[in-house]
Design an enzyme around this catalytic site. Structure first.
Site, PDB file in Angstrom:
ATOM      1  N   CYS A   1       0.854  -1.256   0.031  1.00  0.00           N
ATOM      2  CA  CYS A   1      -0.036   0.100   0.091  1.00  0.00           C
ATOM      3  C   CYS A   1       0.737   1.208   0.071  1.00  0.00           C
ATOM      4  CB  CYS A   1      -0.685  -0.093   1.137  1.00  0.00           C
ATOM      5  SG  CYS A   1      -1.697  -1.363   1.552  1.00  0.00           S
TER       6      CYS A   1
ATOM      7  N   ARG B   1       2.137   0.913  -6.023  1.00  0.00           N
ATOM      8  CA  ARG B   1       2.310  -0.064  -4.762  1.00  0.00           C
ATOM      9  C   ARG B   1       1.160  -0.701  -4.536  1.00  0.00           C
ATOM     10  NH1 ARG B   1       7.332   1.465  -2.243  1.00  0.00           N
ATOM     11  NH2 ARG B   1       6.417   0.205  -0.479  1.00  0.00           N
TER      12      ARG B   1
ATOM     13  N   TRP C   1      -3.834  -1.982  -1.091  1.00  0.00           N
ATOM     14  CA  TRP C   1      -3.621  -3.354  -1.491  1.00  0.00           C
ATOM     15  C   TRP C   1      -4.208  -4.259  -0.533  1.00  0.00           C
ATOM     16  CZ3 TRP C   1      -0.951  -8.309  -0.601  1.00  0.00           C
ATOM     17  CH2 TRP C   1      -0.836  -8.913  -1.776  1.00  0.00           C
TER      18      TRP C   1
ATOM     19  N   ASN D   1      -0.029   0.781   6.504  1.00  0.00           N
ATOM     20  CA  ASN D   1       0.596  -0.160   5.512  1.00  0.00           C
ATOM     21  C   ASN D   1       0.965  -1.400   6.499  1.00  0.00           C
ATOM     22  OD1 ASN D   1       0.277   1.575   3.312  1.00  0.00           O
ATOM     23  ND2 ASN D   1       2.407   1.874   2.899  1.00  0.00           N
ATOM     24  N   GLY D   2       0.769  -2.666   6.090  1.00  0.00           N
ATOM     25  CA  GLY D   2       1.323  -3.841   6.758  1.00  0.00           C
ATOM     26  C   GLY D   2      -0.025  -4.486   7.375  1.00  0.00           C
TER      27      GLY D   2
ATOM     28  N   GLU E   1      11.870 -16.788 -15.983  1.00  0.00           N
ATOM     29  CA  GLU E   1      11.721 -15.177 -15.691  1.00  0.00           C
ATOM     30  C   GLU E   1      10.737 -14.988 -17.057  1.00  0.00           C
ATOM     31  OE1 GLU E   1      11.400 -13.249 -13.827  1.00  0.00           O
ATOM     32  OE2 GLU E   1      11.679 -11.365 -14.818  1.00  0.00           O
TER      33      GLU E   1
ATOM     34  N   LYS F   1       6.887 -13.217 -16.397  1.00  0.00           N
ATOM     35  CA  LYS F   1       6.576 -11.908 -16.843  1.00  0.00           C
ATOM     36  C   LYS F   1       5.395 -12.060 -17.698  1.00  0.00           C
ATOM     37  CE  LYS F   1       8.432  -9.946 -15.362  1.00  0.00           C
ATOM     38  NZ  LYS F   1       9.436  -9.829 -14.474  1.00  0.00           N
TER      39      LYS F   1
ATOM     40  N   GLU G   1       1.989 -12.747 -15.297  1.00  0.00           N
ATOM     41  CA  GLU G   1       1.907 -11.652 -14.311  1.00  0.00           C
ATOM     42  C   GLU G   1       1.156 -10.299 -15.077  1.00  0.00           C
ATOM     43  OE1 GLU G   1       4.984 -10.189 -11.727  1.00  0.00           O
ATOM     44  OE2 GLU G   1       6.434  -9.999 -13.499  1.00  0.00           O
TER      45      GLU G   1
ATOM     46  N   HIS H   1      10.115 -35.115 -19.381  1.00  0.00           N
ATOM     47  CA  HIS H   1       9.750 -35.727 -18.143  1.00  0.00           C
ATOM     48  C   HIS H   1       8.390 -35.598 -17.840  1.00  0.00           C
ATOM     49  CE1 HIS H   1      13.549 -37.614 -17.949  1.00  0.00           C
ATOM     50  NE2 HIS H   1      14.142 -36.184 -18.237  1.00  0.00           N
TER      51      HIS H   1
ATOM     52  N   LYS I   1       3.906  -3.608  -6.094  1.00  0.00           N
ATOM     53  CA  LYS I   1       5.242  -3.610  -6.618  1.00  0.00           C
ATOM     54  C   LYS I   1       6.239  -4.194  -5.751  1.00  0.00           C
ATOM     55  CE  LYS I   1       8.742  -2.593  -9.073  1.00  0.00           C
ATOM     56  NZ  LYS I   1       9.143  -3.486 -10.119  1.00  0.00           N
TER      57      LYS I   1
END
Ligand code: F6R
Length: 612
Positions: A2, A27, A75, A101-102, A485, A489, A492, A508, A607
């Site tokens: 947040c 964020r 968030w 935040n938290g 990676e 990308k 997301e 496999h 973020k």
């Protein structure tokens, strides 16, 4: 996660708060809100689910006049993202207002206690409990600062908070435990934020709060104390970047801007740190541990998500060039699996934000066990950067797009520099090899530019595959983590399911997924695994999968095996993960934009993940 913004000064606070919230929206962006104290000492507020812009469009500016205020972009952790659960929150008497935040881990216990005292709650959030707890102490002590202190001494969990009190309308009180918070000192004004991006527009002079500290902010003065009431003197620090660096600069999205910045960001990572004639590397931040690194018996690398992928590349190159056993751990697992760590071990912590809660917790655990903690961090002055034993900044510049791009390639470059430094002094890299690597390193920004110039090719391929339901990414050796990676990308930002595997693992299990609808991206640049990759491509072709290859410019053989080719210049194997990542960043960017996805603010993501 947040974002928090607060203002106290001579100007009307609202525009400053909105401007700051927009800069912090990367964020967290599921809801937003502001509260302002006016000349009559009334608190007015407005909050809403959705983006800051929606809040700004709907509220009535007249009502929110005032020179002191706080704002938040959220968030969600506790309670779904609706208007009611948006911050700011209030105590039941509407005397205290707070943004947070938290996570307050013991909020249920605190809520029970307050309920027994007659307090009532109108939201599902942990934050509202804290507002009431502050009010509970305010009623008996009649002092805002003491009330905040007493309330926080009962709280377990993480927080960055900014709060105001109607009965003491001349101050904002802020406090921090595990969630970043700072304030900027302007002329007769103070701007509070969880991120320097909301402050840099007004002043570059900032003070960072440490864990366990709080500050009482007035228009023209401030006082920092520990939550246990000890005075703290703290130096003012300078924010190192400009406003332009955190603006889009003509690009449609931050992500695109940041992909295109890589010729410069890579250069900034190595600038002044390597002698191009000899290949000698000097990393000032690691001077104190250089001998320890050279003589290390074991190196452990940890981080989350993209940073973890960078760590995997680090494992391959450190083992290859330095012959030091290297392991990579998910930071989120490290802390809880009772790792075997001793004081002889070196642990590298990779983090763009320097605030990721899992990485921070792993760092604390490693330090508790006596290991040397080295940071590879982007955000200057961030918590991990401050708390590691020593470290090196990657200097990629502010990364705003939620999907990490330029920070990844700069993390790779930092790991390469560390590898060269160790390898030279251990004698595991020869003088001639070192010179060859240094020469190629100098050529790298130009080669990245060539990749960026081909972006229309990637766009074309993206158009072809934008409706695919699944993707497979395969690579070997140094480029296996690049496959991981690439897949991350894509999922997301485009919400297409994608998996990355070492190419040979495909047979496999994942090969069962292959049919004419499955696009498979092969990282097939020329190195010692090239022939094996070609065999893996044949296996997919035989099952009618669609083949997209990342191949070097001069490779004509690959034409026989590929449906689509994304070209990159030739380079040395050690640099191939950097070059090969860039077409994959473009591919996911263009697929996501073709699907009308919000690439800078993908759903459910934030973020910097400051909760565990
Ligand atoms: C993916 C991404 C995340 C981060 C991860 C760690 O694009 O950005 O996977 O890499 O959350 O974040 P930092 O590097 O800030 O510790």
């Amino acid at each position: 996660m947040c974002g928090i913004v607060g203002y106290i000064g001579k100007r009307n606070s609202l525009n400053i708060i909105f401007d700051g919230l927009k800069r912090l929206e990367y964020r967290g962006y599921d809801s937003a809100g502001v509260a302002v104290i006016n000349e009559k000492n009334e608190i007015n507020y407005f909050k809403k689910a959705g983006k800051v812009k929606e809040l700004e469009n709907e509220f009535n500016g007249e009502v929110l006049e005032g020179k002191i205020g706080i704002g938040h972009t959220r968030w969600a952790t506790h309670g779904e993202p609706n208007d009611n659960n948006a911050h700011p929150h209030f105590d039941m008497n509407k005397n205290i207002t707070i943004v947070h935040n938290g996570i307050i881990e013991n909020f249920k216990t605190l809520k029970k206690k307050l309920t027994q005292e007659g307090y009532t709650f109108s939201t599902d959030t942990d934050t509202e409990v804290l507002a009431n707890l502050i009010e509970y102490y305010y009623k008996s002590k009649n002092n805002f600062e003491i009330a905040v202190r007493l309330a926080l001494s009962e709280v377990e969990g993480t927080y960055g908070i900014a709060c105001m009190c109607k009965s003491e309308p001349d101050k904002i009180i802020i406090a921090r435990m595990g969630s970043p918070l700072m304030f900027g000192l302007g002329k007769d004004e103070i701007i509070v934020s969880s991120d320097a991006a909301a402050i840099v527009n007004h002043t570059k002079n900032v003070i960072y709060l440490e864990d366990g500290e709080m500050a009482v902010l007035k228009r023209d003065s401030f006082q920092i104390k520990t939550i246990d009431d000890e005075d703290i003197q703290r130096e003012v620090q300078q924010i190192e970047y400009d406003l332009e660096e955190i603006e889009k600069g003509g690009f449609e999205h931050f992500m695109l801007k940041e992909i295109c910045e890589q010729p410069e960001s890579i250069q900034n990572t190595y600038r002044g740190r390597i002698n191009f004639e000899t290949g000698e590397v000097k990393l000032g931040g690691l001077d104190s541990v250089k001998e320890k690194l050279i003589n290390a018996k074991r190196i452990i690398i940890t981080g989350c998500g993209t940073a973890w992928h960078a760590g995997l590349v680090g494992e391959y190159i450190i083992e290859q060039f330095c012959r030091i056993p290297t392991e990579v751990e998910y930071a989120s697992e490290f802390r809880y699996r009772n790792p075997v760590i001793s004081k002889d071990d070196i642990v590298l912590f990779i983090s763009q934000s320097g605030e990721t809660a899992d990485t921070r917790a792993a760092m604390k655990e490693a330090q508790r066990l006596g290991a040397t903690a080295i940071g590879i961090v982007n955000v200057v002055g961030s918590t991990i950067a401050r708390e590691v034993d020593c470290g090196t900044y990657i200097h990629a510049g502010p990364e705003i797009g939620v999907a990490s791009t330029k920070a990844f390639t700069s993390q790779l470059m930092s790991l390469i520099l560390i590898t060269l430094m160790i390898g030279k002094h251990k004698g595991t890299i020869s003088e001639s090899e070192l010179k060859e690597i240094a020469k190629e390193l100098k050529a790298l920004p130009e080669k990245i530019k060539q990749i960026i110039e081909k972006r229309n090719d990637y766009k074309f391929v993206a158009e072809e595959f934008k409706d695919s339901k699944n993707f497979l990414y395969l690579g070997r050796g140094f480029n296996f983590p690049v496959a991981l990676e690439g897949a991350l990308k894509l999922k997301e930002i485009s919400y297409i399911h994608a998996e990355g595997y070492p190419a040979a693992e495909m047979k496999h299990g994942p090969i069962a997924l292959i049919d004419e609808n499955m696009p498979v991206v092969f990282i097939a640049t020329k190195d010692k695994t090239y022939d094996k990759i070609i065999s893996n491509i044949e296996e997919i072709k035989a099952r009618k999968g669609k083949i997209i290859t990342i191949a070097t410019d001069d490779d004509t053989e690959i034409n026989n095996y590929s449906d689509y080719i994304l070209r990159v210049p030739n380079t040395l194997p050690i640099f191939s993960p950097i070059l090969n990542s860039i077409p994959l960043q473009f591919l996911s960017y263009y697929i996501a934009t073709a699907r009308n996805c919000n690439v800078d603010q993908p759903r459910n993501l934030a973020k910097s993940v400051t909760v565990e």
